[in-house]
Write an enzyme that holds these catalytic residues in place. Structure first.
Site, PDB file in Angstrom:
ATOM      1  N   GLU A   1      11.971 -11.514 -23.620  1.00  0.00           N
ATOM      2  CA  GLU A   1      13.119 -12.271 -23.113  1.00  0.00           C
ATOM      3  C   GLU A   1      13.987 -12.860 -24.230  1.00  0.00           C
ATOM      4  OE1 GLU A   1      11.183 -14.886 -20.349  1.00  0.00           O
ATOM      5  OE2 GLU A   1      10.694 -13.215 -19.026  1.00  0.00           O
TER       6      GLU A   1
ATOM      7  N   LYS B   1       4.930 -14.293 -11.005  1.00  0.00           N
ATOM      8  CA  LYS B   1       4.868 -13.956 -12.432  1.00  0.00           C
ATOM      9  C   LYS B   1       3.720 -14.699 -13.130  1.00  0.00           C
ATOM     10  CE  LYS B   1       8.092 -13.748 -16.368  1.00  0.00           C
ATOM     11  NZ  LYS B   1       9.512 -13.922 -16.703  1.00  0.00           N
TER      12      LYS B   1
END
Ligand code: AMP
Length: 619
Positions: free
Chosen positions: A187, A87
């Protein structure tokens, strides 16, 4: 604690009765969740023990691929072919990540420093998108096994600070894994949704989401109103997390064992064992007050008090980030209504306690902190499937977006902190007669000169029908969609000629870069303004010089010799003034020329009109 009742349908079915799942594609671990019996649940492994899939991919020499726990075991036995933390590479170039190279145990390709980064495994090259797709495929098959049905649609979460490239890369990874990514969601927004925050449309709230994971920390301030989630600010540290806590304890244990640092740094196996024991100690201390263990035949121990004293500097760094996030949002701690805890490391009692004390209120932490983001993603999937009407998610664009205009100036079309989705446009024209091709270069940043900003891409609007300078009407539209991906469309309105690009720039941008760009714009604001003033004056002067030459040519018979000589002298003076760096000098020369030529232009116009009228036959 939050109690909420929402009428969510099971399995989040779309109109074709297919399940839409929520995915948390994490740096260390990933999870997949869906709606079951009216509540979001994370899918467990086959042994029904664990919902976390380590975000690790291992490539064996025979070409077989392992993902998750099995791949994580290879981190020690086969580090060169075991890829973790992918990521951190999403949407980045080698230049962006070269400082992290020592952090990775695998090879990052450095042949073309500006191109998107690739990872070398044996003699093959993998993009971060391909590697992430492997993790997503594992999650997809995990949920398909549980549901005994095919899953083709998903919502995937990303950090709030992810830029266009990183979001696009995440979306591409989904596509590659056979998933139609219906939405990329932040998120912190997902974490809030998991607690039901924002589902009651009548309530306006400002919340902080504190996310301390294994390797990264971030905090986001969100404002929620009328079902709209807006990210007011984000802050964090991409190298701060549970791993640092483990390292701190490992160092403490090493000292207790009387280990020499040189001996230790030469013994990778012992280092690894120490790290694992330290993590075990940390987890034990989340519930108990004392830990005792043994390593290499030697006893080690640590009490809660010592542990807390050792890790306080790390916790303080997270609080400093919270302070920065509040400052950027223009808020004080007492204006935060709720604090949501995310990430495995928020289980550490000192973390909970200090964050709660900092914000002066209890924190939301009764859901599993590893799962909240995935659970929220499943709820978002439910909203998208139409079960939650009227709920929108809004973010802001972190940097201004614009195009380059004459003289290398940045012309902002979508300013920083604009809520997205958003659409804005402006009309431009040409500065040269008969210009056929127009280059549209798109930039991101806060500086007045494009050379100081970040280029996102460019395209050429070709074959514009030849027209005098200033006549074409070129309409440029910036369309920033809900995922934060930008489409730029250029249209010449007189001819209808049109062209557009979706911006998927060649390389990404780090959080540090973003912070630096913002800071630079403040530091250089004065100098930039001066340069902008000079360039704008110069552009105006150049247009006037062209017009002046044309005026003399077209009205040769109308002007006296003296007028021609004077006009030429003033044009020359203006041309010389444009060579200076002083905008006032240029403006002065423009004004002198305008004052002198104005009456001449009026007279020329009158004469031309009279001539035209007399030549016209009526009837
Ligand atoms: P995440 O990246 O959110 O999955 O967080 C993983 C981090 O949480 C790792 O550093 C773990 O060591 C840490 N962690 C997991 N469980 C606990 C616990 N009970 N107490 C303290 N830290 C934990």
């Amino acid at each position: 604690m939050a109690t909420f009742s929402i009428n969510l349908k099971d399995g989040t079915l779309n109109k074709d009765n297919e399940v839409i799942v929520g995915i948390d594609l994490g740096t260390t671990n990933s999870l997949v969740a869906y709606m079951k019996d009216g509540a979001a649940v994370c899918v467990q492994d086959d042994l029904q023990k664990n919902t976390l899939v380590p975000s690790v991919v291992h490539f064996a020499s025979d070409g077989s691929i392992l993902v998750g726990d099995a791949a994580r075991e290879k981190l020690i036995t086969d580090p060169a072919h075991t890829i973790y933390s992918v990521k951190r590479l999403m949407g980045k170039s080698y230049n962006d990540v070269q400082t992290l190279e020592a952090f990775f145990g695998y090879r990052i390709l450095d042949e073309d420093k500006d191109a998107l980064v690739k990872v070398k495994v044996y003699d093959r090259y993998f993009t971060p998108v391909e590697l992430s797709a492997n993790i997503l495929r594992e999650l997809k098959s995990r949920v398909e096994r549980e549901l005994k049905a095919s899953v083709n649609q998903a919502v995937i979460t990303v950090p709030a600070y992810f830029n266009d490239n990183q979001r696009q890369a995440t979306r591409d990874a989904g596509k590659l894994a056979g998933l139609d990514v219906l939405r990329i969601v932040n998120e912190p927004t997902a974490a809030a949704l998991a607690y039901g925050i924002g589902l009651d449309k009548s309530k306006a709230e400002t919340i902080a989401v504190y996310d301390l994971g294994g390797g990264t920390f971030d905090v986001s301030i969100l404002q929620i109103q009328d079902g709209v989630f807006e990210v007011l600010s984000t802050n964090g540290d991409t190298f701060l997390g549970g791993d640092d806590i483990d390292k701190t304890i490992a160092t403490f244990f090493a000292a207790q064992m009387g280990l020499d640092t040189q001996v230790l740094s030469a013994n990778k196996h012992l280092q690894q064992e120490l790290r694992l024991l330290a993590e075990h100690a940390k987890k034990t201390l989340s519930d108990g007050s004392f830990f005792q263990g043994e390593i290499d035949g030697k006893a080690v121990s640590i009490g809660r008090d010592t542990f807390e004293e050792l890790i306080m500097p790390l916790v303080q760094r997270t609080l400093d980030c919270c302070q920065n996030a509040l400052r950027d949002a223009g808020l004080k701690t007492n204006q935060i209504d709720k604090v949501v805890m995310v990430g495995g490391s928020t289980r550490v009692p000192l973390v909970k306690q200090k964050v709660s004390a900092f914000f002066g209120k209890p924190v939301f932490n009764n859901l599993n902190p590893d799962e909240v983001v995935a659970l929220g993603a499943a709820i978002q999937a439910d909203i998208l499937s139409g079960n939650q009407k009227d709920l929108l998610l809004i973010d802001v664009t972190p940097l201004s977006l614009g195009i380059e205009t004459v003289g290398g100036l940045m012309d902002v079309i979508i300013p920083r902190n604009t809520k997205i989705p958003s659409k804005a446009g402006r009309q431009y024209t040409t500065s040269v007669d008969g210009q056929k091709n127009l280059k549209i270069a798109v930039y991101q940043g806060e500086r007045d000169l494009v050379e100081n900003n970040r280029k996102l891409g460019e395209f050429v609007l070709r074959d514009v029908p030849p027209m005098p300078a200033g006549l074409p009407k070129i309409d440029i539209q910036f369309i920033l969609n809900a995922d934060g991906i930008l489409t730029v469309r250029a249209r010449e309105l007189r001819s209808g000629l049109e062209q557009q690009i979706d911006i998927q720039p060649a390389y990404g941008i780090t959080e540090e870069d973003m912070a630096r760009m913002l800071l630079d714009s403040i530091t250089h604001a004065g100098a930039d303004m001066k340069i902008r003033g000079v360039l704008e004056a110069r552009n105006e002067a150049n247009n006037l010089l062209l017009a002046g030459v044309k005026f003399l040519q077209q009205n040769d018979g109308i002007l006296t010799d003296e007028e021609k000589v004077n006009t030429n002298a003033l044009l020359k003076a203006l041309s010389e003034a444009t060579q200076t760096e002083d905008k006032d000098v240029i403006h002065q020369a423009i004004e002198t020329l305008n004052n002198y030529t104005m009456p001449l232009a009026h007279r020329a116009m009158d004469t031309n009109i009279r001539a035209a009228m007399s030549g016209k036959k009526i009837g």
